[in-house]
Design an enzyme around this catalytic site. Structure first.
Site, short mmCIF file in Angstrom:
data_model
loop_
_atom_site.label_atom_id
_atom_site.label_comp_id
_atom_site.label_asym_id
_atom_site.label_seq_id
_atom_site.Cartn_x
_atom_site.Cartn_y
_atom_site.Cartn_z
N CYS A 1 -36.26 68.05 -26.54
CA CYS A 1 -35.76 68.47 -27.15
C CYS A 1 -36.01 67.98 -28.52
O CYS A 1 -36.43 67.71 -28.80
CB CYS A 1 -33.93 67.37 -26.78
N CYS B 1 -32.29 71.43 -34.85
CA CYS B 1 -31.22 73.23 -33.86
C CYS B 1 -29.72 71.77 -34.27
O CYS B 1 -29.27 72.69 -35.46
CB CYS B 1 -31.00 73.09 -33.21
N THR C 1 -28.32 63.51 -32.97
CA THR C 1 -30.00 63.71 -31.80
C THR C 1 -30.97 63.42 -32.51
O THR C 1 -31.05 64.05 -34.18
CB THR C 1 -29.12 64.75 -31.47
N GLU D 1 -31.44 59.04 -29.38
CA GLU D 1 -30.34 59.47 -29.84
C GLU D 1 -29.79 58.36 -31.15
O GLU D 1 -29.94 57.60 -30.42
CB GLU D 1 -29.09 59.38 -28.56
N HIS E 1 -24.19 76.43 -32.77
CA HIS E 1 -25.07 75.59 -31.44
C HIS E 1 -24.71 75.76 -30.02
O HIS E 1 -25.89 75.27 -29.07
CB HIS E 1 -23.45 73.92 -31.96
N TYR F 1 -28.01 76.27 -26.29
CA TYR F 1 -28.52 76.48 -25.38
C TYR F 1 -29.14 77.04 -24.08
O TYR F 1 -29.95 77.21 -23.26
CB TYR F 1 -27.67 75.21 -24.78
N CYS G 1 -33.07 77.12 -26.15
CA CYS G 1 -34.29 75.77 -25.75
C CYS G 1 -34.35 74.83 -24.55
O CYS G 1 -35.30 75.08 -23.64
CB CYS G 1 -32.91 73.79 -26.88
N GLU H 1 -27.76 65.72 -21.67
CA GLU H 1 -27.73 66.42 -22.98
C GLU H 1 -27.05 67.71 -22.71
O GLU H 1 -26.34 68.74 -23.48
CB GLU H 1 -28.93 66.84 -23.18
#
Lengths: 472, 472, 472, 472
Positions: free
Chosen positions: C85, C89, C176, C244, C279, C283, C286, C430
């Protein structure tokens, strides 16, 4: 018998000659026939706890875990032999359930239901009768209770009582094999409360009683049975999944000595839990036997098409076997783990019985998909048997529908039609909704899960100190 | 004992004091402790068929189906009590397997292995020893057989033989609980052929024998055990999944009277089928017990977060219970359906045992996902125990990690850490690969499926005439 | 910067030198570095609609569908390059969301938030700053609204207002990459109502503002980063899944010109729908890039073990590719189907964006299981890097952990450790909970499904006449 | 037209009046009708790249990604309007594929196929003709190549050639909508090699050409269309899934100017890859439209039964929507990501197109199960329409099949019949096998996955040094 039965807009004059239900009769007949074959007698017969006589296991009340296990094994055997539904299990489960329920009712209320019941059971055992469990009411608006419905008849209920008996009105849906049954055994389908005493009723009456009307439901490809061929129908001897009827009770009289519950709503919940547990157990037997036939069909068509060594085909057949045996394992486990009720009868483990049926709402669909995958598109596009038999056209079909050189084209078509029969047939709906829809099992599974005990295990391991008042 | 064992680049001086393996010792210890608690004695102990003495069931050879069933129930119990792996089952399965294999070897070859074996078993039973099943070779290039490997030592083999015994060389991987075992029981891991006589070897030796070297494997979050807290480690008493070792046999001597197979490659396939069947059975017990803890943890965190009545949460917990009980049903069914071997021992139904483990390669993953879903993102982002205990910072964490007002923040964190321990831990890898990877079971399932019989069922129903030479 | 940050019970003196977060810094650094490489500039940079300058796409507000698509493709690229990660983003999505929300707020209420926002955005674009989206409150009892909590601070809120600005208190969880961000952009996390005006607040402040306290969360195997090796850590350069933090706002001052919403609770629902749509889109980029690395790792270990031609291995890799590309297809589709908002910005198709993330709560788990399956049990039992490097022990590990003869043992171990890092790491949590837990997407999917329109299609085909009042 | 067509053992005298295929004609007719409705003209029509005329999109060769996207959206629209298969897409894909293939053939071999093709296409576009893609050969023994079959005619082949044209013999199976097509466009179905030059043939001929014989396949419940009701047939206007034919080429003459490939076996692989990519794309449109109808039906029956607020029902409908939109996202993504071929035509992304169809071999089955679950057991047990219309029996059915008080019993039955039509119909087989069986897509997915590139990503992250000769 003096039936009042309808199909396709017409009264069925003589059920015995009626092509639509003949295959389902053949299945029922096999439950008698196999009981006389020595190699199956251990599974197919039992010794009555009432009379000590050797009886058909389809009329036997389990007296130990072994009886429960043999019930599952008998059902798998019949599933293998018929590739279909043989329609005697729900009636058996009604008999089994009412044995302990009438016992409990008498204990609690001082009633005499068990004498009624035992007399009826002895009759059934001695005559080797087929019973039909009249369980599922038509239910109307599912968000309302029986007493709240716009039409109070949408659940079966007592409309009149006198010293000779009661008059009942209502309708029971999805009555598997109704026209093959000698007796109808009615029970409430949901837990009733004090406003629904008239709905808390259980009894047995002959299937051709005055006021009973049977509406035979349609099934996928039902009219193929009327075409008088042996190929397109898929499973020419046994059809696909019995037959189903909507049975209307148009003010039917029930005599006193055939009543097993009459207003004692407090035990309706127990009755339903027991019946559904016994009935969900079965699906770990019958559907596994049917699954064996589907696996055999998929293996055969793979062989006929020349692909039985392909790794993806082998993997798919492995998966079918795995899923099928998982269902069987569940059916066996809930049986072996049976326990004794106060009445002396044995009941399956209810948690595992619900788990069994829950898996049967899943795996047969996956198996059907895999079988269809292996079979290929022809399962949905084959020309008719009549085209094959017509000399003008048959030569083309013989030539072009041939796969492996040493396999007869007709044999290949027969197997494809059997697969079609199983994967697109009424059996799929039945796997999902028979013995209760998926959500019904989930409610029971959660109820039986004993989460509080599991929470304690976790808290102890995590180092959470129990609170003074130990429960949540 | 004079171990030669390594972890993290250093020799372990005294395993007993070694924090990394202490939780796994606690699990093993519980297998002794519970055997002395009256309420568990029926499950935890048995009567030796050799000596008639009451022994720990972890050293007992099943003499009937009930023994097989109790094995599964004992394992569930221990899974519930430890939330972990307790490391005695593979060794037990090695003992069980070699009982019938040495019997069969003697019958076939006139050897005397069973006497060796019985002497060893009596020793194990009398002393209540922990055995380690040295099964899985390191295997090198998986596309090559043992005798084809560039390095012949990549499967355990006999490098020298004399009148006193044999010298063996090689390495066994994934040795669960190696440092907690008194004895190592070695067996071949794949079917050997005539070029691999030297690889067809089975024996038992003490775990601290000269030439044995143990390399303790890393597991997820292993070093949290060295942090000396009780929260972040998740399951402070029992850890997560035992410990695993790579055990190197650096020219180890095995005396004659400890040898159970020595070159008889023809029975290696049978040995492996039996061992894997017995071992795959177990997963329907231990992993179900661990599943109970995971369900309890998910239920607890749902309660702590205030969401235990949400319908989607209840549905997810129902699903966890359903999957868990399906695994249990399989473990029970393969046990109840056990059969007697010529040696008099009972063996599980191999088809159902493989089905059991196949489900365990699936459902624990689904359960872990559901538990993680229910737990929420905190399972992956919580600050450390040290931050909680540090007064400068702890006050903030106490305040902001609080959920339901009447639940202590620390308790909530403890449950979240237990969940983290289970869903991201070594137990997941073990569920997948323990007792053989998924494909290993699939091969066995297909082999046991009797497709020819199923094909016959289908052909008969479809009206396909059997061909003169009936088999394909 | 003058951070107040804690990990493992201690204050982090200098984040830049802190080994625990260094890999996550490397990931962020790559978002700068790749922007300067010509072959990536089309994906990694864009032209600011404010200034016309070429800017990093991680600070760009999408002005057309192509921008939305490039966002997804940029994220896949970075997932491929880092296997991790890269933490920019969520901050980007906060910027994007507030662009249209401040526009809508000003239109509706005559406020001046958009001027504040544009000034802030220009600063971020010119300086190429990393923003952190402070979205998820700690939430306390999930069955209660913010204003009902025992402690009102469990959702971030305004505790004081004056002419210069506001004072806020509360905490945001799961932040994050918090320590890699220059700015924190706060937004409400749920729809607020009139009782929660003080909770309807959005603003941006530097990450080292007075009163901000960062608690770095633990992740699986976090302390392996402190062991100073390059193998056991799995992905030595980029770690696993950023870091995190729990970020406490201990009465933090926000100046007037950094406020983007202040009490206008009616638009909180819109804000959340937009932010989560943007958001959830990500996914499909990434996690697909990370999936590429996992597929590559599984393919590599299959090759190293000598099994890459086995049909079941090929089938499992095919399945991984299929699942990965399905997620990508969803990410692309919701982007290509983007539409223009009144502010001129483009928004993804919200139904398809939620579908994207819903699939990411499923497929990465299946992919992780398949990768673990292919990798074999060694992924959970390998000895440590220190044992490999220790000459006394390394020779044994070199010998016995070797698989294919021409592959270095260490290379095999490196790939296994990379797989372990990915399948048992924080990335799994995640995938499930990032951008909202599974149920959050389901609510949105149902809300966007337009069932009434679909009902009309069905009624028309079935011949059901519309009722006079056409809706349900 | 002078058809030779058979169904049910008889020659079909006039296809236009034939009840069995009338619903499928209605679907095709809608592809014309909607093209004339202004609100659909953007989707339903396009501008010919050959003539510049406005044409039906079902005859248009995509000239950019937007054309590919509109193809998918047009198919979803028609799926929504018909709940069925409308049979023009395979023919369209044949046209599209041959555009670039004839271009490539001419480039490679200096042939003149493209002139033949362009003349044919212009004819099709000007007349707005329906084409039928004759792709799937009957295949005989699937383990043998065309030239190895016992009967060489089991793949379509050239049996004679002269200066006017060629004579072809063989048969094509699963010809969707054959009797509704004006032209048959034949192509090879597998990659041919040099022994199979005579099988590498492509051409177009009128559907009623001399020597063509159509055998209409049976589908589930096909004869309900002959019952002349409007309820039991489920979807009275459009039926269920078009119709399927086995088309025999009994020595059919093809004139020179209608030939598009004749012996150039080297390009058969490319032809098949392109055709299957274009065709698999479609399933992300048409099946999604049909899915919309199924979701609408499930929502409607839930409403009619009074359960539409039950959380488990809402969850199941959410799942249906999620699965349906995932298929759509795939269909869109492979289209948007289209690229230009040397011929100037656009082709979908082949990896994503195969992923699309692979999902369509899964999700419709899950959706069918969910719809059946929501509908309840009545979907498999309802009495016939004739019983409902018969006054003697209809009153009982009206009373007892009523659910929610304000919903007409007949309407409820209509929706249940529509669901039955969809979940137990030919559409399920078609979802699985249409455009190639699941394994066909898996082979393509793996081939397109570029594993070597993914391996490099992993090795770089794990710190594995590239070997000198970098590739495996």
């Amino acid at each position: 018998m003096k039936w009042r039965a309808y199909f396709f807009g017409q009264r069925i004059e003589n059920p015995v000659d009626f092509e639509i239900i003949k295959p389902s009769q053949n299945s029922v007949a096999l439950t008698y026939q196999l009981a006389h074959e020595p190699q199956y007698s251990d599974l197919m017969t039992a010794t009555s706890h009432l009379t000590g006589k050797r009886i058909n296991r389809f009329t036997h009340i389990p007296q130990n875990s072994e009886d429960l296990v043999k019930k599952v094994k008998m059902l798998r055997l019949l599933g293998q032999k018929t590739g279909s539904c043989f329609q005697r299990c729900a009636g058996l489960d009604a008999l089994i359930t009412l044995s302990s329920i009438t016992y409990d009712l008498d204990k609690k209320y001082g009633t005499k239901y068990r004498a009624n019941y035992n007399r009826f059971l002895e009759h059934v055992q001695n005559e080797d009768l087929v019973c039909n469990a009249a369980m599922t009411d038509v239910k109307g608006d599912r968000s309302l209770k029986p007493s709240q419905q716009a039409d109070p008849d949408l659940y079966l209920r007592i409309v009149k009582t006198n010293e000779n008996g009661i008059i009942v009105r209502g309708a029971k849906a999805h009555q598997t094999g109704a026209l093959n049954a000698h007796e109808i055994v009615a029970m409430p389908t949901i837990t009733m409360d004090e406003n629904e005493r008239n709905y808390a009723v259980s009894f047995a009456i002959p299937s051709d009683s005055e006021g009973l009307i049977h509406f035979i439901g349609r099934q996928a490809n039902d009219t193929r049975k009327l075409e008088r061929g042996t190929i397109d129908v898929g499973n020419p001897t046994y059809g696909v999944s019995g037959h189903e009827a909507l049975v209307v009770f148009d003010d039917v009289f029930v005599p006193m000595d055939r009543i097993f519950m009459c207003g004692e709503y407090e035990l309706t919940g127990t009755l339903i839990e027991r019946f559904t547990s016994y009935h969900r157990q079965n699906y770990g037997g019958c559907k596994v036997g049917v699954g064996d036939v589907l696996i055999g069909s998929a293996s055969t068509i793979a062989e006929y098409n020349g692909v039985e060594r392909a790794s993806h085909i082998r993997d798919k057949i492995t998966e079918m076997v795995h899923l099928n045996e998982t269902m069987y394992a569940c059916g066996l486990a809930c049986s072996y783990e049976g326990t004794k009720l106060p009445s002396g009868d044995y009941i399956v483990n209810p948690l595992l019985a619900n788990v069994t049926k829950q898996n049967v709402t899943r795996f047969p669909f996956e198996m059907a998909k895999l079988a269809t995958d292996i079979a290929g598109g022809a399962v949905g596009t084959l020309p008719s048997e009549k085209d094959l038999k017509n000399p003008e056209t048959g030569k083309y079909l013989e030539k072009y529908l041939k796969a492996k050189a040493d396999v007869k084209t007709e044999d290949r078509i027969r197997i494809l039609r059997l697969i079609e029969n199983m994967v697109l047939g009424a059996g799929m709906v039945e796997a999902l909704h028979g013995a209760g829809s998926p959500q019904a099992q989930r409610i029971m599974i959660l109820r039986q899960a004993d989460l509080e005990e599991k929470k304690k295990l976790s808290k102890r391991l995590a180092g959470v100190k129990p609170t003074p008042n130990p429960d949540k």
